[in-house]
Design a protein around this motif. Sequence first.
Motif, PDB file in Angstrom:
ATOM      1  N   GLN A   1      -4.711 105.037  11.318  1.00  0.00           N
ATOM      2  CA  GLN A   1      -4.617 104.273  10.066  1.00  0.00           C
ATOM      3  C   GLN A   1      -4.563 102.774  10.344  1.00  0.00           C
TER       4      GLN A   1
ATOM      5  N   GLU B   1      -7.472 100.058   9.239  1.00  0.00           N
ATOM      6  CA  GLU B   1      -7.179  98.903   8.386  1.00  0.00           C
ATOM      7  C   GLU B   1      -7.620  97.611   9.061  1.00  0.00           C
TER       8      GLU B   1
ATOM      9  N   ASN C   1     -11.455  97.322   8.934  1.00  0.00           N
ATOM     10  CA  ASN C   1     -11.911  97.023   7.567  1.00  0.00           C
ATOM     11  C   ASN C   1     -11.680  95.560   7.204  1.00  0.00           C
TER      12      ASN C   1
END
Length: 898
Positions: free
Chosen positions: A117, A121, A124
């Motif tokens: 995760q 993130e 992105n």
Amino acid sequence: MKFIKHLLIALLTTLLCIFFSEFINSSNYVTATIIQSKVQNPKSKISLSAVNSTQTDNLIQQSQLLYESGQFVEAVELLKKAVGEFRDANDELHEAMALSNLALAYQQLGQWQEATQAITESINLLKTENNPSSSQEQWQIFAQALDVQGGLELARGQTEAALSSWQEAAKMYQQLNDTSALIRNRINQAQAMQALGNYLQAHKTLILVQEILQEQPNSALKATGLNSLGNVLRSLGNLSCPDKIPEASCSEEILKESFSVATKVGDAIAQSNALLNLGNTARAQSYAEVSLGNLNSADDKTKKAIQYYQKAAQIAPATSTVRLQSQLNLLRLLVEKKEFSTAKPLLPQIQSQIDNLPPSRTTVNYRINFAQSLSKMIQNDLQPKDVAKMLAQAVQMAQSLKDQRTESYALGTLGELYEQTGQLADAKNLTQQALVKAESIDAQDIAYQWHWQIGRILQKQSNIPAATIAYNRAYNALKSLRNDLVAINPDVQFSFRESIEPVYRQYVDLLLQYEKNSENKSDNLVQARQVMESLQLAELDNFFRSPCLLPRVGVDKLVEKEKTTAVIYPIILDNRLEIITRLPGQDIISRHTTKISQEVLEATVKQLQKDLPIASREPDIRQYAQQIYDWLIRPIESDLSSKNIKSLVFVLDGDLRNLPMAILYDKQQQQYLIEKYAISLTPGLQLVDPQPLQNVQLNALVAGVEQERLIEGISFSELANVKQELKQIQSEVKTSQELLNQDFTKTNLQKQIQSHPFSVVHLATHGQFSSDFEQTYIMTWDQLLRIRELDTLLRARGETRPESIELLVLSACKTASGDKRAALGLAGVAVQAGARSTIATLWIVDDEATRNFMGELYRQLNTGVSKAEALQRAQLAILAQKHSPYFWAPYVLLGNWL
């Protein structure tokens, strides 16, 4: 502030912890996978100029210190706080950087979901920053984030994705002209290529890295880069360079160069790192020599490793953990050699350094490693309670760190100590606790050994049914890890016989013991055979350090179809030889037991193997061949006779694989086994889509070298009859192509195989089969064609010509002298070449006899008989002329016997 340190991926870290825990979690020892950031340019720091908060700056610096000291839980908390503050300040770039580092810290704790995760993130956020006007700082952070993503992907088994991430990062490093980061990145790419089985591509990548490093001026960076490259080469099995080969690339030479560069620039840490890893390479060489049966050479390599470790500890700065790592490695070797008096002075030194370390995963692993060595010294003035205390402290420290993976390993190791001292109830309880911890984080790489340990404990408690269940779970866990086990450090590869193979053999032993009292006897026999099949595949995987292609067609189906073929599956156990036989027309396979110790069996096989290549030893050969016949064939004679069996297929185990089964001698009927049956071998119970040869048009590519040659410092004798051998084959197989002497090159061979649909490839040249894949080769005119190149070459035709090679014939090859597991090389060639069948020689035979044998073999193949029967008839023809087994016995058929 950048501290993106490419960590040891958790799966492989734990596997290494299982076998050699002194090598894990070290900032100085590089494993076979992710290369740490010591290779990077220390001047290439990520700037925090965009951040106005001194408090956030401090958080990053503090988290870096915590990470580097192994305090990952604390680092996570600070990084999470930093991410929040960057987010509040709307600073996406440095938020992404903090998230990347957070992903690294999560990986160290084995928290894969959280790590995934965090890096997702980060990526992105960076994608929104990725535009032509992006600053160098932005590109640098993005490239490093991709490096972290690649590490996580490889750790989770997503090897192709990892390679893709690293290749994308490499483009950015090239644009940034960041040579040091590009070096590290390409070394990482080579690891992914290795894990995917692309060894030649990995090697080319490493050669490119070596060329870049050679152009760099002497510096600590260059020394560290060479050190990393040397470690990777060790992981690929390139331990030492063959003599007289210019520009050879191998671990030992590269690490020596690293030490030389470090010495010239006066970097004591880099010097000690190079010496530590030279010791690791010497140790790997020692294990390799043991697997080859070269015990004297192995002892010499061990002594070299000890000297390197001693010197590394001597020159390492007092504040560096290299000293502690070197002493732990040194202690392990001294204990293995039972040099306890030399080892004892190290104990207080090591203890003092460990006690001064802050709590961290690294510290826990050092304690476990130290305790493992101490446990082997218990009968030498050391008390079990002292070792137990140290392990209990390791458990407590792991608990305080909330590190379940390390806690599991500490608990299990403490359970192993109690097993060793006979406290079985406590051992079982601790091991079950360790197993619960491992399974709670899905760590099958350590769970398998706790299942195994519980199985051993239950067996000692005489609870055979429960022990069998535990072994089954260990076996299934190992099967699930198959692809991962073969992509790791060679220390694991060379410890295969001590650390992995026993799980299979002990499980089979239990299955066969329990079979007598089981209601499902057939199921137990089938399972035992399947477990040994898995072991054979694991051995081949271990040999190649990559998963072999799985065959497709079950042997049992062919047996049922052929009606006159039996499959014999001998299994060598400590105190007996088990013989499992599959006969046609039977739903239940049979089992026979011969009471003979493994030691006696192996000694007999070894002596017979030693005598076979000597023409004058026929009386001795018969004596030993008769003994093995009585152990292996005599118990099943009546079964074979009652079913009118004509062909035998052997799936051999252990040292039996180094013998041609044709040689077994029935004293009662005064016949060799080949006089009764057509014989073939198979590495397992499945074959590559077998087809009868009579349904295939025979056309051959024949190649050979008859002249004396000197290649890579090895002198190869003349094979005077090769030309006549090839002509004789061409007279029997009408459509053929010849490559003789200077024409027999790798390039020409590859060109012919790719451009013509040959059903037979016949190579009459020197070659060798060995348990070391680097020493398994076929000689061409100007080079040694090693097994992986042969594999690539023969399989390349699949891209242009889908037809399988029906028969690969390797004439004038031999098994490596004194190599107890040389048959792995032969089986490896047979499996990797992709041919349906392979005929090879186990020793170099009389040149004229070989010529006559090959002529007869192809004459028989043209009559439409099976390959096994054609081989039998050719051998019998030579036996009628020259009775000594030296002339007719070395030929073996592997794979499809139809």
